[in-house]
Scaffold this motif. Structure first.
Motif, PDB file in Angstrom:
ATOM      1  N   LYS A 133     106.027  31.746  19.912  1.00 51.66           N
ATOM      2  CA  LYS A 133     105.654  33.537  19.451  1.00 51.66           C
ATOM      3  C   LYS A 133     104.408  32.908  19.135  1.00 51.66           C
ATOM      4  O   LYS A 133     103.316  33.690  19.170  1.00 51.66           O
ATOM      5  CB  LYS A 133     106.571  34.229  18.605  1.00 51.66           C
ATOM      6  N   MET A 134     103.641  31.384  18.598  1.00 53.06           N
ATOM      7  CA  MET A 134     102.612  30.853  17.956  1.00 53.06           C
ATOM      8  C   MET A 134     101.914  30.755  19.486  1.00 53.06           C
ATOM      9  O   MET A 134     100.761  31.106  18.549  1.00 53.06           O
ATOM     10  CB  MET A 134     103.551  29.363  17.054  1.00 53.06           C
ATOM     11  N   LEU A 135     102.158  30.436  20.160  1.00 50.07           N
ATOM     12  CA  LEU A 135     101.374  30.632  22.130  1.00 50.07           C
ATOM     13  C   LEU A 135     100.867  31.678  22.267  1.00 50.07           C
ATOM     14  O   LEU A 135      99.448  32.146  22.338  1.00 50.07           O
ATOM     15  CB  LEU A 135     101.984  30.019  22.213  1.00 50.07           C
ATOM     16  N   ARG A 136     101.279  32.880  21.868  1.00 50.63           N
ATOM     17  CA  ARG A 136     100.853  34.352  21.873  1.00 50.63           C
ATOM     18  C   ARG A 136     100.104  34.541  21.369  1.00 50.63           C
ATOM     19  O   ARG A 136      99.583  35.208  21.402  1.00 50.63           O
ATOM     20  CB  ARG A 136     102.519  34.939  22.420  1.00 50.63           C
ATOM     21  N   GLU A 185     102.938  34.444  30.418  1.00 55.25           N
ATOM     22  CA  GLU A 185     100.953  34.589  31.334  1.00 55.25           C
ATOM     23  C   GLU A 185     100.178  34.143  30.585  1.00 55.25           C
ATOM     24  O   GLU A 185      99.637  34.106  30.345  1.00 55.25           O
ATOM     25  CB  GLU A 185     100.807  36.095  30.330  1.00 55.25           C
ATOM     26  N   LEU A 186     100.672  32.454  30.489  1.00 47.73           N
ATOM     27  CA  LEU A 186     100.038  31.486  29.431  1.00 47.73           C
ATOM     28  C   LEU A 186      99.893  30.287  30.633  1.00 47.73           C
ATOM     29  O   LEU A 186     100.429  30.156  31.869  1.00 47.73           O
ATOM     30  CB  LEU A 186     100.385  30.760  28.333  1.00 47.73           C
ATOM     31  N   ALA A 187      99.512  30.140  30.868  1.00 52.22           N
ATOM     32  CA  ALA A 187      99.291  28.958  31.976  1.00 52.22           C
ATOM     33  C   ALA A 187     100.272  27.643  32.134  1.00 52.22           C
ATOM     34  O   ALA A 187     100.411  26.825  31.131  1.00 52.22           O
ATOM     35  CB  ALA A 187      97.568  28.038  32.017  1.00 52.22           C
ATOM     36  N   LYS A 188     100.589  27.701  32.931  1.00 56.27           N
ATOM     37  CA  LYS A 188     101.735  26.371  32.993  1.00 56.27           C
ATOM     38  C   LYS A 188     100.772  25.045  32.940  1.00 56.27           C
ATOM     39  O   LYS A 188     101.337  24.290  34.235  1.00 56.27           O
ATOM     40  CB  LYS A 188     102.892  26.474  34.221  1.00 56.27           C
ATOM     41  N   THR A 189     100.148  24.437  32.110  1.00 54.59           N
ATOM     42  CA  THR A 189      99.618  23.235  31.849  1.00 54.59           C
ATOM     43  C   THR A 189      99.946  22.291  31.192  1.00 54.59           C
ATOM     44  O   THR A 189     100.440  22.343  30.204  1.00 54.59           O
ATOM     45  CB  THR A 189      98.420  23.688  31.916  1.00 54.59           C
ATOM     46  N   PRO A 190      99.719  21.049  31.001  1.00 50.93           N
ATOM     47  CA  PRO A 190     100.567  19.652  30.552  1.00 50.93           C
ATOM     48  C   PRO A 190      99.691  20.188  28.921  1.00 50.93           C
ATOM     49  O   PRO A 190      99.888  20.609  27.386  1.00 50.93           O
ATOM     50  CB  PRO A 190      99.307  18.485  30.287  1.00 50.93           C
TER      51      PRO A 190
END
Length: 316
Positions: free
Chosen positions: A14-17, A55-60
């Motif tokens: 939720k914080m990432l969003r 919805e966010l990039a699946k990256t390191p």
């Protein structure tokens, strides 16, 4: 108040969003897990999972952002203590300082690692100590319960297990496909656990554990973290605390009374077990348990079994 350890929440997602979300006021309407509710529920240890929303990039880099949020928005809260070694577990679950809540970092799904071992090593330095290889779907390491082909660990997935064991990161089997579970059991040389899964015998959902899987977790001295996701607790209809107790009873019937724990999945669900909608309501579960079971067993389920598992298996 009895000490509680909870093996899974999704606050960091939720914080990432929304980077305005915090554990303190005025976010009571945005989060199940708030600082006040952690204190209200007697939570001595809370595991915070890093899960990257679709919805966010699946990256390191996204994982590093989640880890930064853990450090800047969780660990900066009054009374929060980073947990990454046995002594830290003892300090927050010994009961000597009820004002402390330990925060332990986990990873749910390795998609965003992209097989980059430098990222795994860096996250370990930032506190990562628990790791679930997948979230339902297939990735470079394994298949999850939602992948129709039902594959297990890939060659890279077996290397992931080896890398985690080298670093001292404990493997979480929740969300793994059945074949993935047994591949992990074959590949692992250290105990593993389920952070938030129930009994499939009582609630026939692929996210839950079969009796043989529960027995396997017991055999390696792992944990069965029973979860409060209503549709993993019972079907059909609303779930109640009595339904959670039936899950407890079933695992006890398989010989697992020293291996039961809880992983709420708060902030990862839209509906809740009646009477268990946030961590401040853990005392209601504790009172229901103590009416039916010995005090020593209940203390083990609320935190003692997690305390033993982590102090035995985390590294200094």
């Amino acid at each position: 108040m009895r000490q509680v350890a909870d093996l899974h929440c999704d606050v960091l997602s939720k914080m990432l969003r929304d980077d305005k979300v915090t554990l303190g006021p005025p976010n009571d309407g945005k989060l199940d897990v708030t600082l006040g509710r952690l204190r209200q529920g007697g939570i001595g240890l809370q595991v915070f999972a890093m899960w990257v929303p679709d919805e966010l990039a699946k990256t390191p880099e996204t994982l590093l952002r989640a880890a930064e949020l853990f450090w800047s928005k969780v660990l900066t809260c009054e009374g929060m203590r980073l947990v990454r070694k046995p002594a830290d577990v003892e300090s927050v679950l010994s009961g000597t300082d009820p004002g402390l809540t330990g925060a332990l970092l986990s990873l749910e799904g390795v998609n965003a690692l992209q097989g980059q071992w430098w990222a795994l090593r860096l996250l370990h330095r930032l506190g990562l100590r628990l790791l679930g290889p997948t979230w339902n779907h297939a990735n470079w390491a394994c298949d999850g319960v939602g992948e129709p082909r039902g594959g297990g660990l890939t060659k890279a997935g077996r290397q992931l297990v080896a890398e985690c064991e080298k670093l001292g990161i404990l493997i979480d089997v929740s969300h793994l496909s059945d074949r993935g579970f047994w591949d992990l059991a074959d590949a692992a040389s250290r105990p593993f656990f389920a952070s938030h899964s129930n009994s499939r015998r009582l609630c026939d959902n692929p996210r839950n554990l079969t009796d043989d899987q529960i027995r396997a977790l017991i055999a390696v001295d792992g944990l069965v973290g029973l979860t409060f996701v209503p549709y993993f607790v019972t079907v059909p209809g609303p779930a109640t605390i009595d339904d959670v107790l039936r899950q407890v009873e079933h695992v006890c019937g398989l010989g697992g009374e020293r291996h039961i724990a809880f992983g709420s999945d708060f902030d990862g669900i839209e509906v809740h077990v009646q009477g268990l909608s946030h961590p401040g309501e853990y005392p209601a579960l504790a009172e229901a348990l103590i009416r039916r079971y010995p005090e020593a067993w209940v203390k083990g389920w609320l935190s003692g079994n997690v305390r033993r598992f982590l102090t035995t298996n985390l590294r200094e």
